[in-house]
Design an enzyme around this catalytic site. Structure first.
Site, PDB file in Angstrom:
ATOM      1  N   ARG A  76       0.850  -1.204   0.000  1.00 54.11           N
ATOM      2  CA  ARG A  76       0.000   0.000   0.000  1.00 54.11           C
ATOM      3  C   ARG A  76       0.884   1.253   0.000  1.00 54.11           C
ATOM      4  O   ARG A  76       0.532   2.282  -0.561  1.00 54.11           O
ATOM      5  CB  ARG A  76      -0.953   0.003   1.210  1.00 54.11           C
ATOM      6  CG  ARG A  76      -1.768   1.279   1.309  1.00 54.11           C
ATOM      7  CD  ARG A  76      -3.026   1.171   2.173  1.00 54.11           C
ATOM      8  NE  ARG A  76      -2.945   0.283   3.286  1.00 54.11           N
ATOM      9  CZ  ARG A  76      -2.317   0.527   4.447  1.00 54.11           C
ATOM     10  NH1 ARG A  76      -1.693   1.679   4.634  1.00 54.11           N
ATOM     11  NH2 ARG A  76      -2.302  -0.368   5.405  1.00 54.11           N
ATOM     12  N   TYR A 128     -16.842  17.684 -14.271  1.00 55.88           N
ATOM     13  CA  TYR A 128     -17.297  16.300 -14.236  1.00 55.88           C
ATOM     14  C   TYR A 128     -18.285  16.104 -13.072  1.00 55.88           C
ATOM     15  O   TYR A 128     -18.008  16.523 -11.945  1.00 55.88           O
ATOM     16  CB  TYR A 128     -16.071  15.378 -14.096  1.00 55.88           C
ATOM     17  CG  TYR A 128     -16.450  13.957 -13.779  1.00 55.88           C
ATOM     18  CD1 TYR A 128     -17.308  13.247 -14.631  1.00 55.88           C
ATOM     19  CD2 TYR A 128     -15.973  13.320 -12.647  1.00 55.88           C
ATOM     20  CE1 TYR A 128     -17.668  11.943 -14.335  1.00 55.88           C
ATOM     21  CE2 TYR A 128     -16.329  12.017 -12.355  1.00 55.88           C
ATOM     22  CZ  TYR A 128     -17.184  11.335 -13.203  1.00 55.88           C
ATOM     23  OH  TYR A 128     -17.556  10.049 -12.903  1.00 55.88           O
ATOM     24  N   ASP A 200      -7.832  19.870 -13.194  1.00 58.66           N
ATOM     25  CA  ASP A 200      -8.169  18.561 -13.756  1.00 58.66           C
ATOM     26  C   ASP A 200      -7.853  18.632 -15.249  1.00 58.66           C
ATOM     27  O   ASP A 200      -8.550  19.308 -16.017  1.00 58.66           O
ATOM     28  CB  ASP A 200      -9.652  18.254 -13.505  1.00 58.66           C
ATOM     29  CG  ASP A 200     -10.049  16.869 -13.984  1.00 58.66           C
ATOM     30  OD1 ASP A 200      -9.378  16.336 -14.881  1.00 58.66           O
ATOM     31  OD2 ASP A 200     -11.045  16.326 -13.472  1.00 58.66           O
ATOM     32  N   LYS A 225      -8.750   7.638 -18.688  1.00 58.09           N
ATOM     33  CA  LYS A 225      -9.098   8.203 -19.980  1.00 58.09           C
ATOM     34  C   LYS A 225      -7.905   8.163 -20.943  1.00 58.09           C
ATOM     35  O   LYS A 225      -7.492   7.098 -21.329  1.00 58.09           O
ATOM     36  CB  LYS A 225      -9.646   9.611 -19.762  1.00 58.09           C
ATOM     37  CG  LYS A 225     -10.726   9.681 -18.644  1.00 58.09           C
ATOM     38  CD  LYS A 225     -11.966   8.936 -19.028  1.00 58.09           C
ATOM     39  CE  LYS A 225     -12.974   8.625 -17.930  1.00 58.09           C
ATOM     40  NZ  LYS A 225     -12.990   9.296 -16.679  1.00 58.09           N
TER      41      LYS A 225
HETATM   42  C1  LIG Z   1     -12.792  15.283 -16.191  1.00 55.42           C
HETATM   43  C2  LIG Z   1     -12.880  14.093 -15.287  1.00 55.42           C
HETATM   44  N1  LIG Z   1     -12.250  14.127 -14.098  1.00 55.42           N
HETATM   45  C3  LIG Z   1     -12.291  13.082 -13.246  1.00 55.42           C
HETATM   46  C4  LIG Z   1     -13.002  11.936 -13.542  1.00 55.42           C
HETATM   47  C5  LIG Z   1     -13.051  10.809 -12.555  1.00 55.42           C
HETATM   48  O1  LIG Z   1     -12.223   9.774 -12.981  1.00 55.42           O
HETATM   49  P1  LIG Z   1     -12.448   8.219 -12.659  1.00 55.42           P
HETATM   50  O2  LIG Z   1     -13.667   7.791 -13.397  1.00 55.42           O
HETATM   51  O3  LIG Z   1     -11.180   7.598 -13.115  1.00 55.42           O
HETATM   52  O4  LIG Z   1     -12.642   8.103 -11.173  1.00 55.42           O
HETATM   53  C6  LIG Z   1     -13.674  11.854 -14.781  1.00 55.42           C
HETATM   54  C7  LIG Z   1     -14.432  10.657 -15.138  1.00 55.42           C
HETATM   55  O5  LIG Z   1     -15.161  10.629 -16.098  1.00 55.42           O
HETATM   56  C8  LIG Z   1     -13.609  12.963 -15.665  1.00 55.42           C
HETATM   57  O6  LIG Z   1     -14.224  12.965 -16.861  1.00 55.42           O
END
Ligand SMILES: Cc1ncc(COP(=O)(O)O)c(C=O)c1O
Length: 409
Positions: A76, A128, A200, A225
Site C-alpha cells: 500500500r 465532471y 483537472d 481516460k
Molecule cells: C474530467 C474528469 N475528471 C475526473 C473523472 C473521474 O475519474 P475516474 O472515473 O477515473 O474516477 C472523470 C471521469 O469521467 C472525468 O471525466
C-alpha cells in the site's frame, strides 16, 4: 538462518523509492515530449533486464531485519510497478513528483483531504459530475465549503476569495461543455493570496496542456481516460512540484489506501507510451467531426474549443497544443425523443460513459455522466437535457462520419 534472511539475501536489488522519488533527472534532460512519453519512468528491470516494467504482484517485501529493507515494506505504501508509473506521471506533466490512485475520483478525494473543516474551495461551475457529487455529497458534510463559479472569466473568482479560501479547483476544457479557463490567470490570482490551484487536465491530456508550467500547483488526471487510452483500467494521478505538497499527498495516499494495483499501473504505463500518436489522431478526427457536425442541417450547437468563434478559443490556443477529440452538440430538434433516438442509432460510436479510449463513444451527460448534478443547476450552467457528448476515437474518420450521418438521419 531464518527463511526471511535467506530469501532476502538472494533477491536482486531493485530500484528503491527512498531518496529517489523526484524526477529532476528526467526533467532536466532535454527530451522532446514523444521521447519522454515512451521512456518516462521506465528502466530495464535490474533483476532480469526485462525492457518492460514487471508487474510486481506482491502485497509485501521480505526484510533482512526489522526496518532493514530495500526501500519497499508493504505494497500500500510502495510498489515498484507503481513507482515506475508515478515517475512517468511526473515526467509527462513536467512535474517533480507523481502519485497514482485507484481512480480519478480517489485522486480528487486525496486533494480535498489536504483541507480542514471550515476551509473553502472555489470550484468551476461546469465540471465532471462525479467531482461535483464528491464535493457536495461527501465533503460538504465534513465542513468544507464549496463555491461554484463560472471560470471562463478568471476575475469571477475574486469576489469569492476570503481568509478561509485554500483551494481553487478548475477543469479545462470542461466536461461536457468544453469551456476553457485561463490557467495562468487563475494561478496568478491564487499565487499572490497563497491559495492552491488544482487543474483537472483529463480532457486535454499532458500531450495538449501542462498546467504546472502555467503556474498551477497540482495536476489531476483520470488516467482511466487518455493516459490509459484503451478503456481497460480505472485509475487516477496527481502531479506536483512542491515537495511538502507531495509529502502530504503521499501521506494521504498511504493512510487512506486508495492505491492502484500493479497490473493497472502497468496498463497505464503502457498506455502513456503511445499517448502522442493517439492524441494526434484524436485531434485530427476531432477537428473533422466538429466541422462536419457544424455544417449538418439537423445539428444545433456544437461545443468544441477549436472553433475560432468558441468563447475560449484564444485561451485554448495560448495554453493548449491542439484542441482534442472531445465535443458536445445538440440537435436543432431540441427534444428528448430525438436525442434518445440518435443515442441508440449509432453503430460505431458506442453508447457508454467514459472517454479518451481508442474507440469512439457517445454519451448523454444529463442521464449518464452528469446525472448526479441537480437538473436545475445543470440547466443553469448550460448543460441541457438534450446535450450529446462525443469522445472521438482514432478509427478512420470517414467511418465515424458515416456512422453519425446514418444516426442523425
Ligand atoms: C474530467 C474528469 N475528471 C475526473 C473523472 C473521474 O475519474 P475516474 O472515473 O477515473 O474516477 C472523470 C471521469 O469521467 C472525468 O471525466
Amino acid at each position: 538462518m531464518s527463511f526471511g534472511k535467506l530469501k532476502s539475501a538472494s533477491l536482486p536489488r531493485i530500484q528503491a523509492p527512498s531518496g529517489d522519488w523526484n524526477c529532476h533527472l528526467y526533467k532536466n534532460l532535454n527530451m522532446k515530449l514523444s521521447t519522454k512519453l515512451i521512456h518516462a519512468g521506465t528502466e530495464p528491470d535490474p533483476s532480469t533486464g526485462a525492457i518492460m516494467t514487471p508487474i510486481y504482484q506482491t502485497s509485501t517485501y521480505v526484510q533482512e531485519a526489522p526496518g532493514q529493507n530495500k526501500g519497499y515494506e508493504y505494497a500500500r505504501s510502495q510498489n515498484p510497478t507503481r513507482k515506475a508509473l508515478e515517475d512517468a506521471l511526473a515526467v509527462i506533466e513536467n512535474a517533480s513528483y507523481g502519485l497514482a490512485f485507484s481512480s480519478g475520483v480517489a485522486a480528487t478525494d486525496a486533494v480535498i483531504k489536504l483541507l480542514n473543516p471550515g476551509d473553502e474551495v472555489i470550484a468551476a461551475s461546469d465540471m465532471y459530475g462525479g467531482t461535483y457529487r464528491l464535493f457536495t455529497k461527501i465533503f460538504e458534510k465534513y465542513g468544507i465549503v464549496f463555491h461554484y463559479v463560472n471560470m471562463q472569466d478568471a476575475n469571477n473568482i475574486i469576489p469569492y476569495i476570503n481568509n478561509n479560501t485554500r483551494l481553487i479547483w478548475t477543469e479545462t476544457p470542461t466536461n461536457p461543455l468544453i469551456n476553457i479557463s485561463d490557467i495562468a490567470e487563475i494561478a496568478g490570482i491564487a499565487r499572490e493570496r497563497k491559495i492552491l490551484v488544482c487543474v483537472d487536465n483529463t480532457f486535454a491530456s499532458p500531450y495538449l496542456q501542462n498546467p504546472l508550467d502555467l503556474g498551477a500547483d497540482i495536476v489531476l488526471h483520470s488516467s482511466t481516460k487518455y493516459l490509459g487510452g484503451h478503456s481497460d483500467v480505472i485509475q487516477g494521478g496527481l502531479m506536483m512540484n512542491d515537495v511538502a505538497l507531495r509529502d502530504q499527498l503521499y501521506f494521504i495516499q498511504k493512510s487512506c489506501g486508495a492505491v492502484p494495483g500493479p497490473m493497472d499501473c502497468f496498463l497505464v504505463l503502457r498506455g502513456i507510451k503511445t499517448l502522442h500518436v493517439r492524441m494526434e489522431r484524436h485531434c485530427e478526427n476531432g477537428e473533422k467531426i466538429a466541422n462536419w457536425l457544424r455544417n449538418h442541417p439537423k445539428v444545433g450547437k456544437v461545443y468544441w474549443c477549436g472553433f475560432e468563434d468558441h468563447p475560449g478559443y484564444a485561451v485554448a490556443k495560448k495554453q493548449m497544443r491542439g484542441f482534442g477529440g472531445m465535443m458536445s452538440f445538440t440537435l436543432k430538434e431540441d427534444s428528448m425523443e430525438a436525442t434518445m433516438k440518435l443515442l441508440s442509432a449509432t453503430k460505431l460510436f458506442a453508447l457508454a460513459e467514459s472517454l479518451g479510449g481508442v474507440e469512439s463513444l457517445i454519451n448523454h451527460p444529463a442521464t449518464m455522466t452528469h446525472a448526479s448534478i441537480p437538473r436545475e443547476d445543470r440547466i443553469k450552467n448550460g448543460l441541457s437535457d438534450s446535450l450529446i457528448r462525443l469522445s472521438v476515437g482514432i478509427e478512420d474518420v470517414d467511418d465515424l462520419i458515416e456512422d453519425l450521418e446514418q444516426a442523425i438521419g
